[in-house]
Design a protein around this motif. Structure first.
Motif, mmCIF file in Angstrom:
data_model
loop_
_atom_site.group_PDB
_atom_site.id
_atom_site.type_symbol
_atom_site.label_atom_id
_atom_site.label_comp_id
_atom_site.label_asym_id
_atom_site.label_seq_id
_atom_site.Cartn_x
_atom_site.Cartn_y
_atom_site.Cartn_z
ATOM 1 N N GLN A 1 -6.140 12.939 -70.941
ATOM 2 C CA GLN A 1 -6.035 11.987 -69.838
ATOM 3 C C GLN A 1 -6.985 12.383 -68.715
ATOM 4 N N ILE A 2 -7.442 11.379 -67.989
ATOM 5 C CA ILE A 2 -8.257 11.598 -66.806
ATOM 6 C C ILE A 2 -7.526 10.977 -65.623
ATOM 7 N N VAL A 3 -7.442 11.723 -64.538
ATOM 8 C CA VAL A 3 -6.755 11.241 -63.332
ATOM 9 C C VAL A 3 -7.815 10.818 -62.322
ATOM 10 N N VAL A 4 -7.821 9.539 -61.981
ATOM 11 C CA VAL A 4 -8.791 9.002 -61.031
ATOM 12 C C VAL A 4 -8.055 8.475 -59.808
ATOM 13 N N SER A 5 -8.707 8.541 -58.673
ATOM 14 C CA SER A 5 -8.057 8.118 -57.439
ATOM 15 C C SER A 5 -8.536 6.735 -57.012
ATOM 16 N N TYR A 6 -7.768 6.131 -56.109
ATOM 17 C CA TYR A 6 -8.176 4.864 -55.511
ATOM 18 C C TYR A 6 -7.581 4.775 -54.113
ATOM 19 N N ARG A 7 -8.231 3.974 -53.265
ATOM 20 C CA ARG A 7 -7.720 3.698 -51.927
ATOM 21 C C ARG A 7 -6.998 2.364 -51.964
ATOM 22 N N GLU A 8 -5.955 2.237 -51.168
ATOM 23 C CA GLU A 8 -5.093 1.056 -51.238
ATOM 24 C C GLU A 8 -5.573 -0.105 -50.368
ATOM 25 N N PRO B 1 -3.120 6.924 -55.999
ATOM 26 C CA PRO B 1 -3.567 6.548 -54.657
ATOM 27 C C PRO B 1 -3.834 7.785 -53.803
ATOM 28 N N VAL B 2 -4.872 7.726 -52.984
ATOM 29 C CA VAL B 2 -5.180 8.827 -52.076
ATOM 30 C C VAL B 2 -5.447 8.271 -50.683
ATOM 31 N N THR B 3 -5.442 9.164 -49.709
ATOM 32 C CA THR B 3 -5.740 8.803 -48.320
ATOM 33 C C THR B 3 -6.963 9.581 -47.865
ATOM 34 N N GLY C 1 -7.212 20.228 -58.463
ATOM 35 C CA GLY C 1 -7.127 19.815 -59.856
ATOM 36 C C GLY C 1 -6.181 18.674 -60.143
ATOM 37 N N THR C 2 -5.522 18.133 -59.104
ATOM 38 C CA THR C 2 -4.599 17.011 -59.318
ATOM 39 C C THR C 2 -5.361 15.761 -59.728
ATOM 40 N N VAL C 3 -6.486 15.518 -59.075
ATOM 41 C CA VAL C 3 -7.342 14.360 -59.354
ATOM 42 C C VAL C 3 -8.659 14.871 -59.930
ATOM 43 N N ASP C 4 -9.207 14.132 -60.891
ATOM 44 C CA ASP C 4 -10.466 14.552 -61.533
ATOM 45 C C ASP C 4 -11.699 13.863 -60.958
ATOM 46 N N LEU C 5 -11.511 12.706 -60.331
ATOM 47 C CA LEU C 5 -12.649 11.918 -59.862
ATOM 48 C C LEU C 5 -12.219 11.056 -58.693
ATOM 49 N N GLU C 6 -13.053 10.997 -57.649
ATOM 50 C CA GLU C 6 -12.784 10.122 -56.511
ATOM 51 C C GLU C 6 -14.015 9.297 -56.218
ATOM 52 N N CYS C 7 -13.915 7.987 -56.431
ATOM 53 C CA CYS C 7 -14.973 7.056 -56.058
ATOM 54 C C CYS C 7 -14.366 6.066 -55.076
ATOM 55 N N GLY C 8 -14.894 6.008 -53.877
ATOM 56 C CA GLY C 8 -14.327 5.111 -52.871
ATOM 57 C C GLY C 8 -15.320 4.901 -51.753
ATOM 58 N N SER C 9 -14.844 5.033 -50.520
ATOM 59 C CA SER C 9 -15.708 4.869 -49.344
ATOM 60 C C SER C 9 -15.854 6.216 -48.637
ATOM 61 N N THR C 10 -16.086 7.264 -49.423
ATOM 62 C CA THR C 10 -16.219 8.614 -48.887
ATOM 63 C C THR C 10 -17.681 8.924 -48.587
ATOM 64 N N THR C 11 -17.955 9.338 -47.349
ATOM 65 C CA THR C 11 -19.315 9.674 -46.961
ATOM 66 C C THR C 11 -19.719 11.038 -47.505
ATOM 67 N N ASN C 12 -20.898 11.087 -48.089
ATOM 68 C CA ASN C 12 -21.469 12.316 -48.613
ATOM 69 C C ASN C 12 -22.050 13.116 -47.444
ATOM 70 N N THR C 13 -21.375 14.224 -47.077
ATOM 71 C CA THR C 13 -21.829 15.052 -45.965
ATOM 72 C C THR C 13 -22.021 16.498 -46.419
ATOM 73 N N SER C 14 -22.839 17.226 -45.687
ATOM 74 C CA SER C 14 -23.075 18.639 -45.999
ATOM 75 C C SER C 14 -21.804 19.454 -45.815
ATOM 76 N N THR C 15 -21.005 19.102 -44.828
ATOM 77 C CA THR C 15 -19.756 19.830 -44.585
ATOM 78 C C THR C 15 -18.806 19.672 -45.765
ATOM 79 N N ARG C 16 -18.633 18.464 -46.243
ATOM 80 C CA ARG C 16 -17.771 18.240 -47.402
ATOM 81 C C ARG C 16 -18.370 18.871 -48.650
#
Length: 296
Positions: free
Chosen positions: A35-42, A86-88, A99-114
């Motif tokens: 199984q693969i666990v993927v996230s989504y925003r609500e 679902p994630v926040t 390791g709870t979620v394997d992939l997050e595709c949403g409206s997350t900004t790619n930053t050097s800090t993250r």
């Protein structure tokens, strides 16, 4: 009774085991569990939002499903189970890292800090601060704000870049700060302000859901470009290659452009609102460059 040193050692062992499991290579973990666990925003329209209490749809949901299809092919597991979680904004990174979620595709900004905690895919969206005003005001750029009032949300990055732009261009304008998007929009609707400054994708969303969308116009160049990308666990180059490979395939085949048109330039469920948001120059360029460079 367990002696204190032994108990402490046992707790440390459990913690180390959990950390080791979280850092296990993602494809190995998926193959082992089937199984693969993927996230989504609500409610991140049009990236990911709930259409029903148990069904998420959106641009990034479609991208996620394309990635999952490639995972199935790579692992030769056509019956691979997909678990949607679902994630926040607050827990999306911790749940990926542990390791709870394997992939997050949403409206997350790619930053050097993250990037110190996670790895980012090829960038698949670029947001920036722009203006929205009533068409009748004829405000086409920031110079049009001279001697007028412009609204934004207090404490936001939009406030910072707006004030910087006004200072750079030596534009005399009053900035009023609202507590949220709705209040800021009302300031313009009720003529307490001439324009609203927010992330462009938010402006297009507000316009699409307004009772009279054709009376509003998004204007001005985008300030402080922020790239959105999928997040994967750090130090897992094999899984990042797979995710980047999916995005490359979608971008080269034209499927990415079709998905963009579906969610940003066409009526979307449930009410048939149309953001009418053309693809930005930055995103068009990245269909060829396919950069994962973070925000500057």
């Amino acid at each position: 009774m367990i002696h204190q040193p032994i108990a402490a050692l046992a707790a440390a062992f459990v913690g180390l085991a959990a950390l080791t499991a979280a850092r296990a290579q993602t494809l190995d973990k998926i193959a082992r569990t089937n199984q693969i666990v993927v996230s989504y925003r609500e409610s991140a329209v049009p990236f990911s939002y709930l259409l029903t209490p148990h069904k998420a749809v959106g641009f990034s949901v479609d991208v996620t499903e394309a990635i999952v299809d490639d995972v199935r092919k790579t692992l030769r597991k056509p019956d691979l189970r997909t678990v949607y979680m679902p994630v926040t904004g607050q827990n999306r990174i911790p749940l990926l890292v542990n390791g709870t979620v394997d992939l997050e595709c949403g409206s997350t900004t790619n930053t050097s800090t993250r990037g110190k905690d996670v790895a980012f895919s090829i960038n698949y969206f670029y947001a920036g601060t722009r203006l929205m005003a009533k068409r009748e005001s004829h405000i086409g750029d920031y110079a049009g704000l001279a001697h007028k009032v412009v609204a934004t949300v207090g404490g936001s990055t939009n406030e910072t870049v707006l004030r910087r732009q006004l200072n750079t261009q030596r534009i005399e304008a009053d900035v009023v700060l609202a507590k949220d998007y709705a209040e800021a929009l009302q300031d313009v609707a009720n003529n307490r302000a001439a324009a609203l400054a927010l992330d462009d994708v938010l402006l297009y969303g507000l316009r699409a859901n307004a009772s009279d969308p054709d009376t509003w116009e998004v204007a001005g160049e985008a300030l402080q470009i922020e790239p959105y990308a999928c997040m994967v666990r750090k130090d897992d180059p094999a899984f990042k290659r797979l995710v980047d490979g999916t995005l490359t395939r979608l971008m080269k085949s034209g499927e990415f452009t079709r998905l963009y048109a579906k969610w940003f330039e066409s009526p979307i469920p449930p009410r048939g609102a149309n953001l009418k948001m053309p693809m930005s120059a930055a995103l068009k360029a990245n269909l060829s460059a396919r950069s994962d460079r973070p925000a500057q």
